[in-house]
Each structure stands twice: as C-alpha cells, then as structure tokens.
Enzyme design. Structure first.
Site, PDB file in Angstrom:
ATOM      1  N   PHE A  71       0.799  -1.226   0.000  1.00  0.00           N
ATOM      2  CA  PHE A  71       0.000   0.000   0.000  1.00  0.00           C
ATOM      3  C   PHE A  71       0.835   1.281   0.000  1.00  0.00           C
ATOM      4  O   PHE A  71       0.446   2.300   0.575  1.00  0.00           O
ATOM      5  CB  PHE A  71      -0.953   0.029   1.201  1.00  0.00           C
ATOM      6  CG  PHE A  71      -1.625  -1.287   1.471  1.00  0.00           C
ATOM      7  CD1 PHE A  71      -2.295  -1.971   0.473  1.00  0.00           C
ATOM      8  CD2 PHE A  71      -1.553  -1.867   2.721  1.00  0.00           C
ATOM      9  CE1 PHE A  71      -2.887  -3.198   0.720  1.00  0.00           C
ATOM     10  CE2 PHE A  71      -2.142  -3.095   2.982  1.00  0.00           C
ATOM     11  CZ  PHE A  71      -2.820  -3.754   1.976  1.00  0.00           C
ATOM     12  N   CYS A  72       2.010   1.235  -0.607  1.00  0.00           N
ATOM     13  CA  CYS A  72       2.869   2.428  -0.693  1.00  0.00           C
ATOM     14  C   CYS A  72       3.360   2.909   0.667  1.00  0.00           C
ATOM     15  O   CYS A  72       3.728   4.082   0.821  1.00  0.00           O
ATOM     16  CB  CYS A  72       2.179   3.577  -1.429  1.00  0.00           C
ATOM     17  SG  CYS A  72       2.107   3.335  -3.200  1.00  0.00           S
TER      18      CYS A  72
END
Lengths: 442, 169
Positions: free
Chosen positions: A388-389
């Site tokens: 998710f970055c």
C-alpha cells in the site's frame, strides 16, 4: 433483508458500477482507500465537457475573465466554479490558492521541489508516510546532498508512532528542532486509517512555525472522509485527490497559503505557466497558473466540481463518518476475534480510530491470497493486497518477522453496506479457521 | 490446478508451522550481514505484486548466505524457494550457475528434498523460477547482467516418471 439505511440504498442507485452483475452478483467494492466509485452526476459532468464545450482552457492572459469564444467562456465558468469549490470546502481563503494536479503525489512533488531549502535544513515526517509523502522528500534530500557534496548528509528524519500505529504528539513535537524546515505528515493513514487529531495538528503547526518551518499535510485519506479546514488546522500546504472522493480519475489538488505559493519555484514548466518569454528568460504567471503546465484535464476539472458538490451537499460528511464507523465496527467485530498467530489486524483495535480502513496481515502470503482470490471468485469482492505504498514503515516494523508484504486491506465508503462487510468477513473467517484448505487453483 | 500432496505437506510442516507473529523460517528473513547480490523473478501469475526477490552474500567462490523475500501467494513457490535457497547456501557459485533451469532432470536435488518418489509438476515450475532467481542474484554479485527468465511451462498434474523427456515448449 437489508440493514442499510434508506439513505444509503438511495445513494447506491446513483452509482452505475454498483448496478453491474457478474455471475449474477453485484460488486462488493472495498478498495475505496485507493479510489472510489463515481456517481452518475460526476459522469454526466464529464460528458458535459466533451459534448458541450470540449475546448482548451489555456492561453488566456493572467486575470482575464473573458476568453475568446463561446466554448471557452463556458469552460471558464465551470473551471472557476470547480476551483472555488475545491478551495471552499477545505476553508481556503481564495481560489487562487488552489492548484489543479493529477493527484496527491504530484501536489506533494510540487511542494518538495519548489521549497527553497538550504544545506542544514531538515525535513521531518512520521515513520509511516505514504510513498507520495516520502519519496519527494528523499529526492529533496538527494539534491541537498549533492549541493553539500556529502552523500551521507541526513536531511529527512522521522519520528516513531505508537506500537499500535497511533500518533504520538509528544514524540512528534520532540522531533522538531530549530533545523526543521518542513514537517510533512499524512493526516490519515492509508494503511490502518489512524488519523492525527485536529488539536495535535494545531499544536504541531504552532511549533513548526516557531522554528520557521512549514507544515505540509498529505490529506489524501482525510479530505474525502471528514471536514478539514486548512485555516483552523494551521497548515501551510495541503494535498488531496479528487478520485478518492467520487471524482474523476487523475484529478488532485494542491492548496497552499498564497504567500507561500508565490515563493515556490515551479516544478513542471512550459505552456500556460508563463506570463511571457524571451529567447533568454521567462516570466512566470502568478499562482496557481505557474504550476499548471500545458493543456489541462478540463473534463476532470468540471467533474471535480460536481464531485465536491456531491460529497459536501448531497451526501455530507456527517453521513460519511457515521456510515464508515458503522461499517468498520462491524468488520472489526467480525475479524478481531479471528486473530491468531497466523492472522492479525494492523493499527488500533478501536474502529473509531481507524476511519474506514481495516488491514489484516499474516506471515503467510498464501493465506492472504486465498482470502483475496475466494472473495473475488465467489462474491465479486474487491480489496487490496500488498504494501500500500507504505513500504518503508512495513519494512521497518515487520521485515524481522517476514510478514511485511502479506497484507490485505478492506476500505469502505458511505455507499458500502453491512451486508457487504459480512460477506467479506464470512470468507475471511472461512480461510483463517482452516488456513491449509484453500490452496487449490492458486 | 490443485496443489500436489508433496507441496502441501512440505508447506504445512516446514513453512506454515514455522510462521507466526514473531517468527518465520530462516530462509524468508532478511540477512543480518550485507547483501552482495540480488535479483527478482516473477514466479507466479498474478501481476506485479508477485515479484520474488533473492538476496545473496558471497565471497569470490562460495555462497555464504542466501535468502528469499516475497508476498508469496502460492504454496509451491514458498516450497520451491525454501528448498532452492537451502540447497544453494554454502555451495560454490560455479556449481549453482551450472544447473540448467530448463532441464527437469537437473532439478533432482530439489525434488529429493521434497520427499517421496513423486516429482510433482507444480513444484517443477517453481523450482525453475527459484533457480533462475538465485542464479541471477549470483550474476549480480559478480557484476554480470541478469539472464532473462524464460516463461516456464505452466504446471500440470504431471508426475515426472522420466524427467529427461522434458522439452520446453
């Protein structure tokens, strides 16, 4: 029987994507942290641009109220309306403080590239910043290292969060030094939904201003879900994405205090950023024009205006917040008891501290994959797996136990229902209680 | 296709049972010592999230340590990565690089670890990808260009009675 309120069921009718069927079943869209669905009113706004005034909005002189022709005048009217809406709903003082961007990432890049930092200045964030609020600052660090001739120079620092991912104001305040010139924080986490309380942001604003720095807020996960007021919070720059609040894909906003926008160096330059050019020099427009290079996504601007109106007027933040809390409470009640040595939730257990996000993790990627795959195949459930970055945070916290990459996130928005949450929880329960029985057809 | 019994058993006993909130099998943990080579391979269908990374620490001739990291979604990939990594640790670079990933008979050392007489094809495909990953990490250590990973044939229900029959399509 459905337990969704009539308001929610009525709102759902406005979303064409929710009316689709695959294998006789509708979609269960639980990836709203990444991007939300769009209501018909936004789709209509996009079509309106292409059908009614599909022209270029650039090429006008600075401050010009009147453009050259019929279509441009109509476009201008819609674009001005949308820019005012994009600023007004976050408490901006003027539409000139609103820069259109493609997304939050681009907005934060504009700030990180444009601030005039010096060797010796420091940039501070938390250990859990999204890559969009980490990488631009690491690049700023790289530039300062080059300028200093010191490849080891530390410019970007971070402070730790609580064990459960909660924000710790005392740690953040203690990390601000006289050298801190940028405090760049994610307002709400896309990993576990935790939010920095408004009082804490105000305290941080006071402190960072005492030392002559600026407060940059990555509001990608807050503005779509709650009322945010830039003046009340005391922030200097704020970035958010329209596509996370029912708007067109690839539309974002950078808000900045006007006097600070005026001091920022432009990032991407060229057509329409300039007041005038000569063979050897350029004179840039005032903000926001100097930051909006080339032909823009005019349809996106028109759609953005419609999306903001839809969220603020048709839906309203009170309903959004109440529905997200109800949904996340149901998910938490169903999933928290399943926690074991092979499956657990990230972030605070209290759903009221996690917005509309619930993230689960496992040392076994096969278990996580089984949940995602069965959900997709049997119930059209769309969730998100991966890092998710927030790689840097997950590496730091979980590499040592080998579980940093095996995460699954369900994120709700106001149009989701308790039935959808139950359908997802049923599949999670099935997999987690028999984790070795779901490997076929991987 | 269904996961073979051999893979399922190895995964349950040797990998899943060793995982927990505070523990993971050694081969899936990062190295404490500096890495000298790394490579990635996409050993599973499913897009860009399924990139398996192999890291090695070598001296001039020998692999001192080797590890693997991935959001692994497939038990067969877990099993293959675990077996290939454990086999490679301590061996000479030349020995590991000499194995031909395209020749199934050469994968015998891995099938042996899997146990039993069967050579299930789901393991075959993942062994091939894991071997390419480790070999490319060694090439990285040597400063050489990584070899492009072939698209190995997708696994079937086949059990390799005669691995020399294998002909890559």
């Amino acid at each position: 029987m459905t337990t969704a309120t009539p308001d929610i069921l009525e709102l759902r009718k406005a979303f064409p994507a929710l009316q689709r069927l695959r294998r006789g079943k509708p979609p269960i869209y639980l990836n709203n942290t990444c991007m939300t669905l769009r209501p018909q009113v936004v789709i209509d706004a996009l079509r309106r641009y292409y059908e009614e005034f599909p022209t270029c909005g650039g090429g006008r002189s600075e401050g010009a109220k009147k453009l050259d022709n019929w279509f441009q005048d109509e476009l201008r009217e819609h674009e001005v309306y949308a820019r005012e809406a994009a600023g007004r709903h976050i408490g901006a003082g003027s539409a000139d403080e609103v820069v259109w961007t493609r997304n939050t990432s681009e907005a934060l890049n504009i700030v990180a590239h444009g601030l005039k930092l010096e060797v010796g200045d420091e940039i501070l964030g938390s250990e859990r910043e999204h890559n969009s609020n980490l990488v631009p600052w690491l690049e700023a660090e790289r530039r300062l290292r080059a300028r200093a001739g010191d490849p080891e120079l530390v410019v970007r620092r971070f402070f730790e969060l609580d064990d459960d991912g909660g924000f710790d104001l005392a740690r953040a305040l203690a990390a601000i030094t006289p050298q801190t010139k940028v405090l760049a924080l994610g307002h709400a986490s896309n990993l576990d939904g935790t939010v920095i309380p408004a009082a804490d942001i105000r305290a941080l604003s006071a402190r960072i201003h005492e030392v002559g720095g600026v407060l940059v807020l990555d509001a990608a996960q807050s503005v779509p879900h709650r009322k945010v007021d830039v003046r009340d919070l005391g922030v200097d720059f704020l970035a958010y994405s329209i596509h996370k609040m029912c708007g067109p894909s690839g539309m974002g906003v950078l808000w900045g205090r006007y006097e600070l926008l005026e001091q920022l160096d432009p990032f991407i330059v060229g057509g329409d950023t300039i007041a005038d050019t000569w063979q050897d020099r350029v004179e840039y427009k005032s903000p926001p024009g100097r930051f909006e290079a080339g032909l823009q996504d005019y349809a996106g601007m028109v759609g953005a205006g419609a999306a903001i109106d839809y969220i603020t007027d048709t839906v309203g933040y009170d309903l959004i917040r109440a529905q997200e809390l109800a949904l996340n409470t149901r998910l938490t009640e169903r999933l928290a008891p399943l926690q074991c040595d092979h499956f657990w939730l990230l972030g605070p257990e209290d759903p009221s501290r996690r917005g509309g996000v619930i993230t689960m993790t496992s040392p076994s990627g096969a278990l996580i994959n089984a949940i995602e795959r069965i959900g997709d195949e049997e119930a059209n459930i769309m969730v998100r797996r991966g890092m998710f970055c927030v790689n840097a945070y997950l590496h730091r916290r979980f590499d040592r136990v080998g579980s940093s990459k095996n995460n699954l996130r369900a994120s709700v928005y106001f149009y989701n229902t308790l039935e959808e949450c139950d359908a997802f929880a049923d599949i999670v329960e099935r997999v987690v209680t028999n984790p070795l029985d779901h490997f076929d057809d991987e | 296709m269904a996961v073979s019994n051999e893979v399922r058993r190895y995964y349950a006993d040797k990998i899943f049972a060793a995982m927990g909130r505070e523990r993971a099998p050694r081969n899936f943990l990062p190295m404490d010592e500096p890495v000298t080579g790394r490579a990635t391979v996409e050993g599973c269908l499913g897009g860009g999230k399924n990139i398996t990374e192999f890291t090695v620490r070598c001296d001039e001739a020998r692999i001192l340590d080797v590890r693997v990291s991935c959001g692994l979604c497939n038990p067969a990939m877990y099993v293959a990565a675990d077996i290939v990594v454990a086999w490679a640790r301590g061996r000479s670079l030349d020995e590991v690089l000499a194995l031909d990933p395209l020749r199934v008979a050469g994968l015998e050392p891995f099938f042996v670890v899997l146990g039993g007489p069967a050579w299930p094809d789901d393991a075959r495909e993942k062994f091939q990808y894991a071997l390419v990953g480790v070999q490319n990490a060694l090439r990285d250590h040597r400063g050489e260009v990584a070899a492009a990973a072939p698209e190995f044939d997708e696994p079937t229900a086949k059990d390799w009675a005669d691995p020399d029959e294998y002909e890559h399509e």
